[in-house]
Write a protein that holds these residues in place. Structure first.
Motif, PDB file in Angstrom:
ATOM      1  N   PHE A 292       0.830  -1.200   0.000  1.00 17.93           N
ATOM      2  CA  PHE A 292       0.000   0.000   0.000  1.00 17.93           C
ATOM      3  C   PHE A 292       0.868   1.255   0.000  1.00 17.93           C
ATOM      4  O   PHE A 292       0.579   2.226  -0.710  1.00 17.93           O
ATOM      5  CB  PHE A 292      -0.927  -0.017   1.213  1.00 17.93           C
ATOM      6  N   LEU A 293       1.947   1.248   0.793  1.00 21.69           N
ATOM      7  CA  LEU A 293       2.842   2.401   0.822  1.00 21.69           C
ATOM      8  C   LEU A 293       3.469   2.637  -0.546  1.00 21.69           C
ATOM      9  O   LEU A 293       3.576   3.781  -1.006  1.00 21.69           O
ATOM     10  CB  LEU A 293       3.925   2.194   1.875  1.00 21.69           C
ATOM     11  N   PHE A 294       3.878   1.560  -1.212  1.00 21.72           N
ATOM     12  CA  PHE A 294       4.458   1.715  -2.533  1.00 21.72           C
ATOM     13  C   PHE A 294       3.406   2.175  -3.545  1.00 21.72           C
ATOM     14  O   PHE A 294       3.708   2.968  -4.452  1.00 21.72           O
ATOM     15  CB  PHE A 294       5.095   0.403  -2.996  1.00 21.72           C
ATOM     16  N   GLY A 295       2.168   1.679  -3.423  1.00 22.79           N
ATOM     17  CA  GLY A 295       1.106   2.142  -4.299  1.00 22.79           C
ATOM     18  C   GLY A 295       0.833   3.621  -4.119  1.00 22.79           C
ATOM     19  O   GLY A 295       0.665   4.369  -5.094  1.00 22.79           O
ATOM     20  N   LEU A 321      12.496  -1.779   5.106  1.00 26.28           N
ATOM     21  CA  LEU A 321      12.999  -2.069   3.766  1.00 26.28           C
ATOM     22  C   LEU A 321      13.399  -3.526   3.620  1.00 26.28           C
ATOM     23  O   LEU A 321      13.316  -4.085   2.516  1.00 26.28           O
ATOM     24  CB  LEU A 321      14.198  -1.156   3.472  1.00 26.28           C
ATOM     25  N   GLU A 322      13.831  -4.155   4.708  1.00 31.29           N
ATOM     26  CA  GLU A 322      14.261  -5.550   4.606  1.00 31.29           C
ATOM     27  C   GLU A 322      13.112  -6.497   4.282  1.00 31.29           C
ATOM     28  O   GLU A 322      13.338  -7.640   3.858  1.00 31.29           O
ATOM     29  CB  GLU A 322      14.938  -5.998   5.904  1.00 31.29           C
ATOM     30  N   MET A 323      11.862  -6.050   4.434  1.00 32.23           N
ATOM     31  CA  MET A 323      10.700  -6.889   4.141  1.00 32.23           C
ATOM     32  C   MET A 323      10.040  -6.540   2.802  1.00 32.23           C
ATOM     33  O   MET A 323       8.997  -7.072   2.468  1.00 32.23           O
ATOM     34  CB  MET A 323       9.666  -6.759   5.263  1.00 32.23           C
ATOM     35  N   VAL A 324      10.664  -5.650   2.041  1.00 35.92           N
ATOM     36  CA  VAL A 324      10.090  -5.222   0.765  1.00 35.92           C
ATOM     37  C   VAL A 324      10.339  -6.290  -0.287  1.00 35.92           C
ATOM     38  O   VAL A 324      11.382  -6.951  -0.299  1.00 35.92           O
ATOM     39  CB  VAL A 324      10.721  -3.871   0.339  1.00 35.92           C
ATOM     40  N   SER A 325       9.381  -6.459  -1.192  1.00 44.87           N
ATOM     41  CA  SER A 325       9.551  -7.381  -2.302  1.00 44.87           C
ATOM     42  C   SER A 325      10.116  -6.637  -3.501  1.00 44.87           C
ATOM     43  O   SER A 325       9.997  -5.415  -3.620  1.00 44.87           O
ATOM     44  CB  SER A 325       8.212  -8.031  -2.672  1.00 44.87           C
ATOM     45  N   LEU A 326      10.733  -7.374  -4.402  1.00 48.40           N
ATOM     46  CA  LEU A 326      11.347  -6.767  -5.578  1.00 48.40           C
ATOM     47  C   LEU A 326      10.307  -6.117  -6.482  1.00 48.40           C
ATOM     48  O   LEU A 326      10.562  -5.065  -7.081  1.00 48.40           O
ATOM     49  CB  LEU A 326      12.136  -7.828  -6.347  1.00 48.40           C
ATOM     50  N   ASP A 327       9.130  -6.706  -6.586  1.00 42.76           N
ATOM     51  CA  ASP A 327       8.076  -6.133  -7.419  1.00 42.76           C
ATOM     52  C   ASP A 327       7.711  -4.729  -6.972  1.00 42.76           C
ATOM     53  O   ASP A 327       7.456  -3.844  -7.797  1.00 42.76           O
ATOM     54  CB  ASP A 327       6.828  -7.023  -7.387  1.00 42.76           C
ATOM     55  N   MET A 329       9.588  -2.530  -5.584  1.00 38.69           N
ATOM     56  CA  MET A 329      10.653  -1.563  -5.825  1.00 38.69           C
ATOM     57  C   MET A 329      10.728  -1.101  -7.278  1.00 38.69           C
ATOM     58  O   MET A 329      11.380  -0.099  -7.579  1.00 38.69           O
ATOM     59  CB  MET A 329      12.008  -2.152  -5.423  1.00 38.69           C
ATOM     60  N   LEU A 330      10.063  -1.800  -8.169  1.00 38.49           N
ATOM     61  CA  LEU A 330      10.136  -1.445  -9.589  1.00 38.49           C
ATOM     62  C   LEU A 330       9.174  -0.304  -9.883  1.00 38.49           C
ATOM     63  O   LEU A 330       8.102  -0.491 -10.468  1.00 38.49           O
ATOM     64  CB  LEU A 330       9.832  -2.669 -10.445  1.00 38.49           C
ATOM     65  N   ILE A 331       9.541   0.877  -9.463  1.00 42.01           N
ATOM     66  CA  ILE A 331       8.715   2.065  -9.661  1.00 42.01           C
ATOM     67  C   ILE A 331       9.023   2.659 -11.033  1.00 42.01           C
ATOM     68  O   ILE A 331      10.174   3.000 -11.315  1.00 42.01           O
ATOM     69  CB  ILE A 331       8.993   3.112  -8.558  1.00 42.01           C
ATOM     70  N   SER A 339      15.438   7.065 -17.451  1.00 39.63           N
ATOM     71  CA  SER A 339      15.418   5.608 -17.418  1.00 39.63           C
ATOM     72  C   SER A 339      14.006   5.095 -17.193  1.00 39.63           C
ATOM     73  O   SER A 339      13.104   5.836 -16.792  1.00 39.63           O
ATOM     74  CB  SER A 339      16.350   5.107 -16.306  1.00 39.63           C
ATOM     75  N   LEU A 340      13.816   3.817 -17.458  1.00 37.69           N
ATOM     76  CA  LEU A 340      12.492   3.232 -17.313  1.00 37.69           C
ATOM     77  C   LEU A 340      12.054   3.157 -15.860  1.00 37.69           C
ATOM     78  O   LEU A 340      10.859   3.128 -15.580  1.00 37.69           O
ATOM     79  CB  LEU A 340      12.480   1.829 -17.936  1.00 37.69           C
ATOM     80  N   PHE A 341      12.998   3.122 -14.940  1.00 36.46           N
ATOM     81  CA  PHE A 341      12.699   2.963 -13.526  1.00 36.46           C
ATOM     82  C   PHE A 341      13.147   4.208 -12.756  1.00 36.46           C
ATOM     83  O   PHE A 341      14.124   4.862 -13.123  1.00 36.46           O
ATOM     84  CB  PHE A 341      13.388   1.727 -12.948  1.00 36.46           C
ATOM     85  N   ASP A 342      12.412   4.489 -11.687  1.00 33.42           N
ATOM     86  CA  ASP A 342      12.727   5.641 -10.834  1.00 33.42           C
ATOM     87  C   ASP A 342      13.819   5.233  -9.848  1.00 33.42           C
ATOM     88  O   ASP A 342      13.555   4.857  -8.703  1.00 33.42           O
ATOM     89  CB  ASP A 342      11.468   6.111 -10.099  1.00 33.42           C
ATOM     90  N   VAL A 343      15.054   5.311 -10.301  1.00 37.13           N
ATOM     91  CA  VAL A 343      16.194   4.893  -9.483  1.00 37.13           C
ATOM     92  C   VAL A 343      16.459   5.893  -8.362  1.00 37.13           C
ATOM     93  O   VAL A 343      16.896   5.511  -7.269  1.00 37.13           O
ATOM     94  CB  VAL A 343      17.434   4.716 -10.376  1.00 37.13           C
ATOM     95  N   ASP A 344      16.190   7.156  -8.600  1.00 37.63           N
ATOM     96  CA  ASP A 344      16.457   8.175  -7.574  1.00 37.63           C
ATOM     97  C   ASP A 344      15.624   7.943  -6.319  1.00 37.63           C
ATOM     98  O   ASP A 344      16.117   8.123  -5.194  1.00 37.63           O
ATOM     99  CB  ASP A 344      16.157   9.563  -8.141  1.00 37.63           C
ATOM    100  N   THR A 345      14.372   7.541  -6.496  1.00 37.02           N
ATOM    101  CA  THR A 345      13.519   7.282  -5.327  1.00 37.02           C
ATOM    102  C   THR A 345      14.057   6.120  -4.516  1.00 37.02           C
ATOM    103  O   THR A 345      14.116   6.175  -3.273  1.00 37.02           O
ATOM    104  CB  THR A 345      12.083   6.998  -5.792  1.00 37.02           C
ATOM    105  N   ILE A 346      14.465   5.043  -5.184  1.00 38.53           N
ATOM    106  CA  ILE A 346      15.033   3.887  -4.473  1.00 38.53           C
ATOM    107  C   ILE A 346      16.323   4.286  -3.766  1.00 38.53           C
ATOM    108  O   ILE A 346      16.600   3.830  -2.638  1.00 38.53           O
ATOM    109  CB  ILE A 346      15.272   2.729  -5.455  1.00 38.53           C
ATOM    110  N   HIS A 347      17.100   5.154  -4.373  1.00 44.86           N
ATOM    111  CA  HIS A 347      18.346   5.603  -3.737  1.00 44.86           C
ATOM    112  C   HIS A 347      18.043   6.360  -2.452  1.00 44.86           C
ATOM    113  O   HIS A 347      18.713   6.155  -1.423  1.00 44.86           O
ATOM    114  CB  HIS A 347      19.126   6.478  -4.718  1.00 44.86           C
ATOM    115  N   ARG A 348      17.041   7.233  -2.481  1.00 42.60           N
ATOM    116  CA  ARG A 348      16.682   7.976  -1.260  1.00 42.60           C
ATOM    117  C   ARG A 348      16.145   7.041  -0.178  1.00 42.60           C
ATOM    118  O   ARG A 348      16.435   7.222   1.014  1.00 42.60           O
ATOM    119  CB  ARG A 348      15.654   9.050  -1.593  1.00 42.60           C
ATOM    120  N   ILE A 349      15.354   6.062  -0.564  1.00 42.15           N
ATOM    121  CA  ILE A 349      14.854   5.091   0.412  1.00 42.15           C
ATOM    122  C   ILE A 349      16.014   4.344   1.055  1.00 42.15           C
ATOM    123  O   ILE A 349      16.037   4.112   2.276  1.00 42.15           O
ATOM    124  CB  ILE A 349      13.874   4.112  -0.266  1.00 42.15           C
TER     125      ILE A 349
END
Length: 603
Positions: A292-295, A321-327, A329-331, A339-349
């Motif tokens: 839900f948070l990722f949505g 973050l240790e309980m997050v699934s790979l699906d 993270m694919l924002i 790029s196709l994916f929002d890498v900057d958001t994952i970097h901040r997380i």
């Protein structure tokens, strides 16, 4: 006590007949003497019953220059012509029913018409107030229904205080409901998941009909009065699913990246997202689903929500973050040309996660947390594996810059990776998808691979990988030679371990804080080395099984022990030619809810 009953008037005559429409006449035998226009609809009425109960109409007739005025017009009448018709029925003493669907409109109309006790006892204001106080506020369901009708009655509804009373009544009744259902919820704890879902508060779905500003006031009041955080979270989830059309699609990969069709709808959904994020409980015991948070984060990015809203969602995700699934993270990236994916958001997380780990370690000055099974260490290892898988997933993106790819690699500390197979696989995929990289760029990327932390299979693959720089292949071969030498000589790395232990003795010239930081750093290195030794031990045990099997197979042919040993060691195969070793081939495994395949091949 007032109930849903009809009103009656003592001066009602049996000969009086009330017509369905006020546009022509009100009695069949008496002509009207005044016409009142409400929102373009005309009502032919009589002055006497109106001035007897309505102070506003009395003043309008009294202030008119012409004493024989026959037409009045009411502007911005609350509830429109339908509510005015009910108010006129009350003035004429005709029966109608006050319900939770019309009480707010009648109360606002009575306020507009000034139908107070100064003109007649038990006037419309008094009658609607009795119903509100004795019927509506006693029921959570009726309070929600009345509050929803106030959306079209602003600002006069706020003047008479109906929304505030309904909000407080909803929160209070929710607390009562929480106490009543407490026992049943305890019984649900030992039952199945299906039964637990039944035990959730029934009012969670009812609140989804409210407008976002009223919903915000209700949830805030519930939190102030002590409603359980998990109940509030359940309400937030249901409200988001009911109000944010497409929130389910935003929880999975959506190549189309469709935005709302209307600018007004987009702005409304943006307000909803920002409000729901601000209402999320801050208690540690409240668990909000990570999906839900990722949505919500995807919606916030797509709708260009405030920076504070997106940062808050990133902070909450970083807490687990240790309980997050790979699906999750694919924002997808919403910026064209990126790029196709929002890498900057994952970097901040990831930055938030590492800051949290650092703060937890600084708060705990004891050495118990530095053990092999410490929660922080286990979390970092899980996140390390997750980031390596994420890197392998985004590596085929042809638009992903080398700078962003390296930024995600180097942000993780060294102790986050026990084995470098995952990062090697991701780098190999990136090199394959970006053949235009220069030799210096390839060297810069491959320096993050520690050859001593590669498994046997990864070393075999790297030794024959023509995409890697020559220096990388030499490093791999040298590492394997050192490993073989240790295997043959029986060395287990005790010298290195003792060297680490001796180097970890704190200096007397260092401050206590520096001593603790040094010891903590040494403990991390020791844990990392112990983890490596365990992996090496498992590999040696596997090779020992191969050698034993080889000795048993060749014993009948007169092979000597030395020959069997050399054949067993030869299975490692790093000195063989390009065609001597077998390249590892593994299929693409299916993971995640959507069944999308994962890349595991390193070739």
């Amino acid at each position: 006590m007032v109930s849903d009953s009809s009103f009656s008037s003592a001066n009602r005559s049996p000969a009086l007949k009330f017509c369905n429409s006020f546009t022509t006449r009100i009695f069949s035998d008496v002509a009207g003497d005044v016409t009142i226009v409400v929102d373009g609809e005309s009502f032919l009425l009589h002055k006497f019953p109106l001035v007897a109960r309505s102070g506003k109409i009395r003043k309008m007739i009294a202030d008119a220059k012409d004493s024989n005025i026959s037409k009045l017009e009411l502007f911005d009448f609350p509830g429109g012509p339908q509510t005015f018709e009910l108010a006129m029925k009350f003035c004429y003493g005709m029966n109608f029913e006050i319900t939770s669907a019309n009480v707010a409109r009648l109360r606002c109309a009575a306020q507009y018409l000034e139908m107070t006790e100064d003109y007649r006892e038990e006037n419309l204001i008094e009658r609607t107030e009795i119903y509100l106080n004795e019927v509506v506020v006693q029921s959570l369901e009726k309070s929600v229904e009345v509050l929803s009708t106030c959306e079209m009655l602003l600002p006069i509804a706020e003047v008479v205080g109906i929304p505030n009373r309904c909000v407080e009544a909803i929160a209070m009744n929710a607390c009562k409901e929480q106490l009543v259902t407490g026992l049943s919820r305890l019984e649900c704890e030992s039952e199945s998941t299906e039964l637990k879902s039944v035990c959730l508060e029934w009012w969670v779905e009812d609140l989804s009909v409210l407008r976002i500003d009223f919903y915000h006031r209700v949830i805030y009041a519930m939190g102030r009065m002590g409603v359980r955080p998990d109940s509030i979270v359940a309400s937030l989830l249901h409200y988001a699913q009911a109000s944010l059309k497409g929130i389910e699609k935003c929880q999975i990969w959506n190549p189309a990246r469709t935005k709302p069709t209307s600018g007004m709808v987009e702005n409304d959904q943006k307000i909803i997202v920002e409000t729901l994020v601000s209402l999320m409980p801050t208690e540690n015991g409240s668990s909000i689903p990570l999906s839900f948070l990722f949505g919500m984060l995807r919606m916030a990015i797509m709708l260009n929500a405030t920076i504070a809203c997106k940062l808050e969602l990133e902070r909450r995700i970083a807490l687990h973050l240790e309980m997050v699934s790979l699906d999750d993270m694919l924002i997808p990236s919403v910026r064209n040309g990126d790029s196709l994916f929002d890498v900057d958001t994952i970097h901040r997380i990831l930055v938030n996660f590492l800051q949290r780990i650092e703060e937890e370690e600084n708060e705990d000055c004891g050495y118990e947390s530095e053990g092999m099974g410490s929660p922080s260490h286990d979390s970092v290892l899980k996140v390390g594996r997750l980031i390596d898988a994420y890197l392998a997933e985004i590596a085929p993106d042809p638009y992903l810059s080398l700078q962003k790819f390296i930024a995600l690699i180097e942000i993780l500390p060294e102790y986050a990776r026990v084995i470098d197979d995952g990062i090697y696989r991701a780098i190999d995929i990136y090199l394959k998808a970006h053949p235009m990289l220069t030799e210096n760029e390839c060297k810069k990327l491959c320096k993050f691979i520690d050859c001593q932390k590669l498994s046997q299979d990864a070393c075999n693959h790297a030794a024959q990988n023509d995409r890697l720089p020559v220096q990388m292949a030499v490093r791999v071969l040298y590492s394997e030679q050192v490993r073989l030498k240790n295997v043959i000589s029986g060395s287990s790395g005790d010298g290195f371990l003792s060297q680490r232990i001796s180097s970890g003795v704190p200096s007397a010239a260092m401050s206590p804080r520096d001593n603790y930081a040094s010891l903590r750093r040494e403990n991390r290195e020791l844990k990392l080395e112990i983890s490596r030794m365990r992996v090496r031990l498992s590999e040696l045990e596997k090779e020992q099984m191969f050698m034993k099997q080889g000795m048993m197979d060749k014993a009948g042919n007169g092979k000597t022990f030395l020959t069997s040993l050399s054949r067993g060691i030869g299975r490692i195969g790093i000195f063989s030619g390009p065609g001597g070793g077998k390249r590892q081939k593994s299929g693409r495994k299916s993971q995640g809810k959507n069944g999308r395949s994962r890349r595991h091949s390193v070739s």
